[in-house]
Design a protein around this motif. Structure first.
Motif, PDB file in Angstrom:
ATOM      1  N   UNK A  91       0.810  -1.232   0.000  1.00 51.51           N
ATOM      2  CA  UNK A  91       0.000   0.000   0.000  1.00 51.51           C
ATOM      3  C   UNK A  91       0.840   1.278   0.000  1.00 51.51           C
ATOM      4  N   UNK A  92       2.147   1.172  -0.208  1.00 53.47           N
ATOM      5  CA  UNK A  92       2.981   2.378  -0.157  1.00 53.47           C
ATOM      6  C   UNK A  92       2.585   3.398  -1.218  1.00 53.47           C
ATOM      7  N   UNK A  93       1.955   2.941  -2.285  1.00 50.96           N
ATOM      8  CA  UNK A  93       1.527   3.861  -3.330  1.00 50.96           C
ATOM      9  C   UNK A  93       0.296   4.664  -2.924  1.00 50.96           C
ATOM     10  N   UNK A  97      -2.745   5.936   3.404  1.00 50.03           N
ATOM     11  CA  UNK A  97      -3.826   4.959   3.479  1.00 50.03           C
ATOM     12  C   UNK A  97      -3.245   3.550   3.450  1.00 50.03           C
ATOM     13  N   UNK A  98      -3.187   2.900   4.618  1.00 48.06           N
ATOM     14  CA  UNK A  98      -2.563   1.572   4.667  1.00 48.06           C
ATOM     15  C   UNK A  98      -3.577   0.433   4.541  1.00 48.06           C
ATOM     16  N   UNK A 102     -10.611  -0.759   4.288  1.00 47.20           N
ATOM     17  CA  UNK A 102     -11.169  -0.267   5.546  1.00 47.20           C
ATOM     18  C   UNK A 102     -11.659   1.163   5.376  1.00 47.20           C
ATOM     19  N   UNK A 103     -10.872   1.981   4.690  1.00 48.12           N
ATOM     20  CA  UNK A 103     -11.287   3.362   4.457  1.00 48.12           C
ATOM     21  C   UNK A 103     -12.541   3.422   3.595  1.00 48.12           C
TER      22      UNK A 103
END
Length: 127
Positions: A91-93, A97-98, A102-103
């Motif tokens: 998710x580094x891109x 937001x990891x 969930x978001x």
């Protein structure tokens, strides 16, 4: 007056200055000003998805299967840390937001609450 708080957790498990101020503001609005207070937050430790604590209506967003798995591995810190590193790599891109899923759940739940209630004030906390 109806108020919606968007926050990470309630009651707050993290005792930072931000979460303490948010907790006090939520409780003050519910008790002293007699507002109808709603709080949207994440389900962190298996709490009920809908709850009422001290007159504050709480809606919690259900955890994703990934978050449940990482939570279950609390007693296996090496495996848990390895999985969290993989998650951060994937998710580094999307940083910060990891957990995009969930978001997305949180956003969908917030939209549903706003559409089904006529809130006068919406307050978002970020920490």
């Amino acid at each position: 007056m109806k108020v919606l708080f968007l926050t990470r957790s309630y009651p707050n498990f993290n005792r930072s200055a931000t979460t303490l101020c948010t907790k006090r503001l939520i409780e003050c609005m519910a008790k002293q000003f007699d507002f109808e207070v709603h709080c949207l937050c994440y389900q962190l430790n298996g709490e009920k998805l809908e709850d009422n604590i001290g007159g504050i209506n709480i809606v919690r967003v259900e955890r994703t299967p990934w978050m449940v798995l990482v939570g279950l591995l609390e007693k296996q810190p090496k495996i848990q840390n390895f999985l969290l590193k993989i998650q951060k790599l994937i998710t580094m891109f999307f940083f910060p937001c990891i957990d995009p899923f969930m978001y997305l759940r949180y956003k969908t739940c917030a939209n549903d609450l706003v559409q089904s209630n006529n809130y006068d004030i919406i307050i978002a906390e970020h920490h």
